[in-house]
Design a protein around this motif. Sequence first.
Motif, PDB file in Angstrom:
ATOM      1  N   TYR A  10       0.977  -1.639  -0.154  1.00  0.00           N
ATOM      2  CA  TYR A  10       0.118   0.150   0.512  1.00  0.00           C
ATOM      3  C   TYR A  10       0.307   0.949  -0.609  1.00  0.00           C
ATOM      4  O   TYR A  10       1.747   1.714   0.905  1.00  0.00           O
ATOM      5  CB  TYR A  10      -0.922   0.243   1.208  1.00  0.00           C
ATOM      6  N   VAL A  11       0.340   1.937  -1.214  1.00  0.00           N
ATOM      7  CA  VAL A  11       1.341   3.538  -0.908  1.00  0.00           C
ATOM      8  C   VAL A  11       0.499   4.677  -0.232  1.00  0.00           C
ATOM      9  O   VAL A  11      -0.586   4.541  -1.593  1.00  0.00           O
ATOM     10  CB  VAL A  11       1.785   3.542  -2.783  1.00  0.00           C
ATOM     11  N   PRO A  12      -0.044   4.877   0.506  1.00  0.00           N
ATOM     12  CA  PRO A  12      -0.782   5.561   0.585  1.00  0.00           C
ATOM     13  C   PRO A  12      -0.398   7.469  -0.162  1.00  0.00           C
ATOM     14  O   PRO A  12       0.726   7.290  -0.491  1.00  0.00           O
ATOM     15  CB  PRO A  12      -0.205   6.348   1.931  1.00  0.00           C
ATOM     16  N   GLN A  13      -1.911   8.841   0.093  1.00  0.00           N
ATOM     17  CA  GLN A  13      -1.853   9.637  -0.183  1.00  0.00           C
ATOM     18  C   GLN A  13      -0.631  10.143  -0.071  1.00  0.00           C
ATOM     19  O   GLN A  13       0.150  10.638  -0.200  1.00  0.00           O
ATOM     20  CB  GLN A  13      -2.848   9.620  -0.793  1.00  0.00           C
ATOM     21  N   ASP A  14      -0.733  10.345   1.342  1.00  0.00           N
ATOM     22  CA  ASP A  14       0.232  11.357   2.453  1.00  0.00           C
ATOM     23  C   ASP A  14       1.233  10.257   3.097  1.00  0.00           C
ATOM     24  O   ASP A  14       0.734   9.875   4.355  1.00  0.00           O
ATOM     25  CB  ASP A  14      -0.256  11.849   3.296  1.00  0.00           C
ATOM     26  N   ILE A  15       2.066  10.959   2.740  1.00  0.00           N
ATOM     27  CA  ILE A  15       2.923   9.893   3.195  1.00  0.00           C
ATOM     28  C   ILE A  15       4.170  11.073   4.472  1.00  0.00           C
ATOM     29  O   ILE A  15       4.122  12.156   4.340  1.00  0.00           O
ATOM     30  CB  ILE A  15       4.573   9.893   2.382  1.00  0.00           C
ATOM     31  N   VAL A  16       4.352  10.097   5.423  1.00  0.00           N
ATOM     32  CA  VAL A  16       5.275  10.772   6.610  1.00  0.00           C
ATOM     33  C   VAL A  16       5.954  10.771   6.726  1.00  0.00           C
ATOM     34  O   VAL A  16       6.979   9.778   6.276  1.00  0.00           O
ATOM     35  CB  VAL A  16       4.789  10.315   7.948  1.00  0.00           C
ATOM     36  N   TYR A  17       7.202  12.362   6.314  1.00  0.00           N
ATOM     37  CA  TYR A  17       8.773  11.810   6.305  1.00  0.00           C
ATOM     38  C   TYR A  17       9.316  12.058   7.171  1.00  0.00           C
ATOM     39  O   TYR A  17      10.638  12.812   7.049  1.00  0.00           O
ATOM     40  CB  TYR A  17       8.864  12.297   4.654  1.00  0.00           C
ATOM     41  N   ASP A  18       8.802  12.819   8.444  1.00  0.00           N
ATOM     42  CA  ASP A  18       9.268  13.623   9.644  1.00  0.00           C
ATOM     43  C   ASP A  18       9.969  12.692  10.870  1.00  0.00           C
ATOM     44  O   ASP A  18       9.669  12.078  12.107  1.00  0.00           O
ATOM     45  CB  ASP A  18       8.579  13.976  11.170  1.00  0.00           C
ATOM     46  N   PHE A  19      10.903  12.041   9.906  1.00  0.00           N
ATOM     47  CA  PHE A  19      11.594  10.491  11.304  1.00  0.00           C
ATOM     48  C   PHE A  19      12.703  10.871  10.294  1.00  0.00           C
ATOM     49  O   PHE A  19      13.198  11.105   9.417  1.00  0.00           O
ATOM     50  CB  PHE A  19      10.795   9.451  11.592  1.00  0.00           C
ATOM     51  N   GLU A  20      14.447  10.440  11.236  1.00  0.00           N
ATOM     52  CA  GLU A  20      15.527  10.328  10.777  1.00  0.00           C
ATOM     53  C   GLU A  20      15.796   8.964   9.849  1.00  0.00           C
ATOM     54  O   GLU A  20      17.442   8.731   8.993  1.00  0.00           O
ATOM     55  CB  GLU A  20      16.265  10.300  11.512  1.00  0.00           C
ATOM     56  N   PHE A  21      15.296   8.271   9.533  1.00  0.00           N
ATOM     57  CA  PHE A  21      15.390   7.070   8.728  1.00  0.00           C
ATOM     58  C   PHE A  21      16.193   7.371   7.531  1.00  0.00           C
ATOM     59  O   PHE A  21      16.052   8.048   6.960  1.00  0.00           O
ATOM     60  CB  PHE A  21      14.392   5.736   8.619  1.00  0.00           C
ATOM     61  N   SER A  22      17.023   6.221   7.856  1.00  0.00           N
ATOM     62  CA  SER A  22      17.169   6.368   5.530  1.00  0.00           C
ATOM     63  C   SER A  22      17.082   5.824   4.391  1.00  0.00           C
ATOM     64  O   SER A  22      15.581   4.920   5.605  1.00  0.00           O
ATOM     65  CB  SER A  22      19.010   5.410   5.636  1.00  0.00           C
ATOM     66  N   CYS A  23      16.583   5.890   3.461  1.00  0.00           N
ATOM     67  CA  CYS A  23      15.893   4.883   2.619  1.00  0.00           C
ATOM     68  C   CYS A  23      15.968   4.057   2.947  1.00  0.00           C
ATOM     69  O   CYS A  23      14.686   3.744   2.667  1.00  0.00           O
ATOM     70  CB  CYS A  23      15.786   6.002   1.290  1.00  0.00           C
ATOM     71  N   TYR A  24      17.297   3.400   2.748  1.00  0.00           N
ATOM     72  CA  TYR A  24      17.541   2.234   2.741  1.00  0.00           C
ATOM     73  C   TYR A  24      16.270   1.536   3.779  1.00  0.00           C
ATOM     74  O   TYR A  24      15.887   0.424   3.542  1.00  0.00           O
ATOM     75  CB  TYR A  24      18.903   1.744   3.120  1.00  0.00           C
ATOM     76  N   ASP A  25      16.522   2.430   4.849  1.00  0.00           N
ATOM     77  CA  ASP A  25      15.940   1.372   5.879  1.00  0.00           C
ATOM     78  C   ASP A  25      14.382   1.629   5.854  1.00  0.00           C
ATOM     79  O   ASP A  25      14.222   0.466   6.586  1.00  0.00           O
ATOM     80  CB  ASP A  25      15.993   2.314   7.385  1.00  0.00           C
ATOM     81  N   VAL A  26      13.984   2.450   5.553  1.00  0.00           N
ATOM     82  CA  VAL A  26      12.727   2.558   5.174  1.00  0.00           C
ATOM     83  C   VAL A  26      12.362   1.387   4.037  1.00  0.00           C
ATOM     84  O   VAL A  26      11.366   0.934   4.799  1.00  0.00           O
ATOM     85  CB  VAL A  26      12.432   4.001   3.726  1.00  0.00           C
ATOM     86  N   VAL A  27      12.749   1.363   3.188  1.00  0.00           N
ATOM     87  CA  VAL A  27      12.916   0.249   2.096  1.00  0.00           C
ATOM     88  C   VAL A  27      12.637  -1.277   2.865  1.00  0.00           C
ATOM     89  O   VAL A  27      11.693  -1.844   2.742  1.00  0.00           O
ATOM     90  CB  VAL A  27      13.617   0.274   0.929  1.00  0.00           C
ATOM     91  N   MET A  28      14.016  -1.791   3.799  1.00  0.00           N
ATOM     92  CA  MET A  28      13.895  -2.441   4.223  1.00  0.00           C
ATOM     93  C   MET A  28      12.924  -2.598   5.504  1.00  0.00           C
ATOM     94  O   MET A  28      12.655  -4.239   5.544  1.00  0.00           O
ATOM     95  CB  MET A  28      15.110  -2.469   5.025  1.00  0.00           C
ATOM     96  N   MET A  29      11.831  -1.697   5.665  1.00  0.00           N
ATOM     97  CA  MET A  29      10.873  -2.188   6.966  1.00  0.00           C
ATOM     98  C   MET A  29       9.749  -2.914   5.928  1.00  0.00           C
ATOM     99  O   MET A  29       8.789  -3.640   6.464  1.00  0.00           O
ATOM    100  CB  MET A  29      10.103  -0.546   6.872  1.00  0.00           C
ATOM    101  N   GLY A  30       9.912  -3.237   4.562  1.00  0.00           N
ATOM    102  CA  GLY A  30       9.162  -3.563   3.760  1.00  0.00           C
ATOM    103  C   GLY A  30       9.278  -5.481   4.137  1.00  0.00           C
ATOM    104  O   GLY A  30       7.857  -6.068   3.407  1.00  0.00           O
ATOM    105  N   ARG A  31      10.234  -6.062   4.261  1.00  0.00           N
ATOM    106  CA  ARG A  31      10.236  -7.168   4.913  1.00  0.00           C
ATOM    107  C   ARG A  31      10.095  -7.148   6.121  1.00  0.00           C
ATOM    108  O   ARG A  31      10.111  -9.033   6.873  1.00  0.00           O
ATOM    109  CB  ARG A  31      12.520  -7.284   4.059  1.00  0.00           C
ATOM    110  N   ILE A  32       9.660  -6.819   6.902  1.00  0.00           N
ATOM    111  CA  ILE A  32       8.816  -6.474   8.421  1.00  0.00           C
ATOM    112  C   ILE A  32       7.621  -8.378   8.000  1.00  0.00           C
ATOM    113  O   ILE A  32       8.054  -9.369   9.709  1.00  0.00           O
ATOM    114  CB  ILE A  32       8.158  -6.004   8.969  1.00  0.00           C
ATOM    115  N   PRO A  33       6.834  -8.225   7.703  1.00  0.00           N
ATOM    116  CA  PRO A  33       6.646  -9.585   7.265  1.00  0.00           C
ATOM    117  C   PRO A  33       7.166 -11.186   7.343  1.00  0.00           C
ATOM    118  O   PRO A  33       6.483 -12.109   7.537  1.00  0.00           O
ATOM    119  CB  PRO A  33       5.097  -9.504   5.875  1.00  0.00           C
ATOM    120  N   TYR A  34       8.571 -11.104   7.045  1.00  0.00           N
ATOM    121  CA  TYR A  34       8.744 -12.361   6.817  1.00  0.00           C
ATOM    122  C   TYR A  34       9.558 -12.436   7.812  1.00  0.00           C
ATOM    123  O   TYR A  34      10.742 -13.050   7.750  1.00  0.00           O
ATOM    124  CB  TYR A  34       9.836 -11.721   5.202  1.00  0.00           C
TER     125      TYR A  34
END
Lengths: 266, 330
Positions: A81-105
């Motif tokens: 799911y890609v939301p309409q309004d993306i929250v980006y007020d945090f310090e994670f790197s883009c790599y960390d953000v994408v890595m969160m996609g692996r949480i279900p696994y």
Amino acid sequence: MAILQVDKLHFSYGEREVLRGIDFTINKNMVVGIIGANGSGKTTLLKNISGYLAPIYGNVFVLGKNIKDFTIKEKAKYIGYVPQDIVYDFEFSCYDVVMMGRIPYLKRFQSERKEDRDIVRECMEITNTWQFKDKSIKELSGGERQRVYIARALAQKARILLMDEPVSHLDIKYQVEILSLVKDLSLKGILVIIVLHDINLASQFCDEIFIMKEGKIIASGSPGNVLTLNNIKSAFLVDVEVFENPITHTPYVIPSLNGKEQLKVV
Amino acid sequence: MRVKKGIYFGTAFLLLVFTMILSISAGAVKIPLQEILNVFLGGGSETSRTIILNLRLPRAIESAVVGMGLSVVGTFFQGLLRNPMADPYVLGVSSGAAFGATIAIVLGLGIFGISFMAFVTSLMTVFFVYTISKTGTRVSMTTMLLAGIAISAFMSAIISLMMLLNHDEFSRIVFWTMGGFSLINWNHVAYSTPVILIGSFVMYVFSRDVNAILTGEEVAEHLGVNTELVKKIILITGSLVTATAVSVGGIIGFVGLIVPHISRLIVGPDNRVLVPFSAISGAIFLTFADLLARVILKPMEIPIGIITAAFGGPFFLYLLIKSKQKSEGM
């Protein structure tokens, strides 16, 4: 088996009925655009498909299995799911953000495996975001941020990708970039359902279009069949002219200015 | 990066050990390192044994554990509420505790009576705030923040009124609300340490989920995180930890606010690393603050809350200015 089947779906927020009987079946990978006036139920429909909201009546089946019977974690393996309004007020790197996609696994204390790192890299390369991997998401432009979030949804290895107005805040260059990417993804074997505001972008990039009005789908099919004068007038309550886009041969819609200034139809 | 983190953790751990030893050594009576070692090995003079084993050791442990607990809760609340101003007290734990403690003091209860009352009323307050913020199965974080502020203001008013009506207890109430470990004994350590340690670990289990929640509650759920469950577990566990900490040490401000921020500047936002680092840093910070509270105006002891705010405030400002300069330089 249908990839996605929505059956007599009804949903309401309290007293207000927002979805009033949605039915459709999608059997193959493609880009499905949902258009409709504000408040017609587009976002609510996406959230019902994703299982975030539970319908009061009716069912959603993903690959034959009722969405109600998925655990939250399982759901995330099938639906991104890609939301309409993306929250980006945090310090994670883009790599960390994408890595969160692996949480279900990943199990609770399991750290990321090589497999996960490979998938993240692949997804970031597809979306052309690998160069941002060490940057904070704060530092990116709106279009770049969208691509990072798409990369994250891809890292979920989801079968269905839901996108809620992903290009509304972007300039035309990024709009085209994101939608071309989406089109590519559908060709690689993903079903993409995308809410769009811009009828002409929908016409150009979507294989099928659903027009929503007051919680119902009033027309669905290929852009050529659906984007008719009457359908658009009925859904948006505005007079339009419909031409044929000379390049894509899909419908091209502009508001008509009748009464104000006569448009010269070439 | 992994090596760098190893160095940070190693340094922090050594610093904690050093601070603990310093805290045991310094005070009204100075005890040299050799004598401390003797006591731990079963020797030493009778006086040193009493001072160390009955007073300073439980006190050093308690301040470390409370500092740890408050910092861990602060880290999680800031993440969960996605608000940099959040601290362990935002949901009304502190005002609830102060309310209970004030009643206990006015009623003339002893030290454990005060702790117990503070614990009970703080949990009741949080429960009240939580109930208000719940709609159906979901909890609104914004409502929670606002309700916490409202109830804090209300409780403060009642406390002020009680203080006015009970002049004699004025200084005891003030002293309690500013926090301190002067009356700590092993009984406090025995009940608070397990609650705070286990509670902190329970929250730590959900570090990765809170990472995802930081990027948005709804998207986190689409990543397979049971957002509502995680929120509930952390709010409840966090409040329990805070209530326990407050019941032994009073309302020690600032720790749970600045330690998470400072730690974040050092090790980054990933809660799996940030939480343990915050825990150690909080322990160091509060043990050191307690040490200062004892020695700065020797032999008088000042409330630890004064130290944490007086030293923490300017240091935090310095960090803010520094990080501002850094982002301007980009």
